[in-house]
Scaffold this motif. Structure first.
Motif, short mmCIF file in Angstrom:
data_model
loop_
_atom_site.label_atom_id
_atom_site.label_comp_id
_atom_site.label_asym_id
_atom_site.label_seq_id
_atom_site.Cartn_x
_atom_site.Cartn_y
_atom_site.Cartn_z
N HIS A 101 -3.43 9.93 8.95
CA HIS A 101 -3.30 10.40 7.58
C HIS A 101 -2.50 9.34 6.82
N LEU A 102 -3.14 8.68 5.88
CA LEU A 102 -2.49 7.65 5.08
C LEU A 102 -2.02 8.29 3.79
N GLU A 103 -0.74 8.09 3.46
CA GLU A 103 -0.21 8.63 2.21
C GLU A 103 0.56 7.54 1.47
N LEU A 104 0.25 7.40 0.18
CA LEU A 104 0.95 6.49 -0.71
C LEU A 104 1.61 7.32 -1.80
N ILE A 117 5.84 11.17 -8.61
CA ILE A 117 5.09 11.79 -9.69
C ILE A 117 3.60 11.86 -9.36
N GLU A 118 3.19 11.09 -8.33
CA GLU A 118 1.80 11.11 -7.91
C GLU A 118 1.73 10.69 -6.45
N THR A 119 0.77 11.25 -5.72
CA THR A 119 0.53 10.81 -4.35
C THR A 119 -0.96 10.55 -4.16
N PHE A 120 -1.24 9.70 -3.20
CA PHE A 120 -2.63 9.40 -2.82
C PHE A 120 -2.72 9.58 -1.33
N THR A 121 -3.70 10.38 -0.88
CA THR A 121 -3.86 10.60 0.54
C THR A 121 -5.28 10.24 0.97
#
Length: 127
Positions: A101-104, A117-121
């Motif tokens: 699981h990649l999370e930025l 304020i924002e995430t990308f998975t």
């Protein structure tokens, strides 16, 4: 005629290397999706951001035994104007078979205890 036989293998090798070095490009529209890659293949995750606001995209989590990251996102501005936004690009390479699981996270790195304020998975399956 002999020179043609010398050039053809070189051209074929160049084409093969170009095909191997191509990366899958991932953008914000693919947030929450799954992507499959092979060991040694790369993905480029490109996300919009604006570091002049103090916010930046950072790696929040990934299983490093499955997906390798070079450790440095690249930033390219959309304009030469001060305060303009642009794109952050992260490059990952399949290291070993598995699923991670990649999370930025888009955050101000100095603000402790504050949610991004924002995430990308992205779920990455390395085969």
């Amino acid at each position: 005629m002999k020179s043609i036989f010398r050039i053809v293998p070189i051209i074929l090798l160049a084409l093969a290397l170009t095909a191997c070095s191509s990366a899958k490009t991932i953008n914000q529209d693919m947030n929450g999706s799954t992507v499959n890659i092979g060991v040694g293949e790369t993905i480029k995750v490109t996300l919009e951001g604006n570091p002049t606001t103090g916010y930046e995209w950072q790696l929040a989590s990934v299983e490093e035994s499955i997906l390798n990251w070079d450790g440095v996102p690249q930033y390219k501005s959309d304009s030469k104007l001060a305060g303009a936004g642009g794109e952050y690009t992260f490059v990952f390479e399949g290291k070993s078979p598995g699923t991670t699981h990649l999370e930025l996270a888009y955050l101000r790195p100095w603000e402790e205890g504050v949610d991004p304020i924002e995430t990308f998975t992205l779920t990455v399956v390395v085969e």
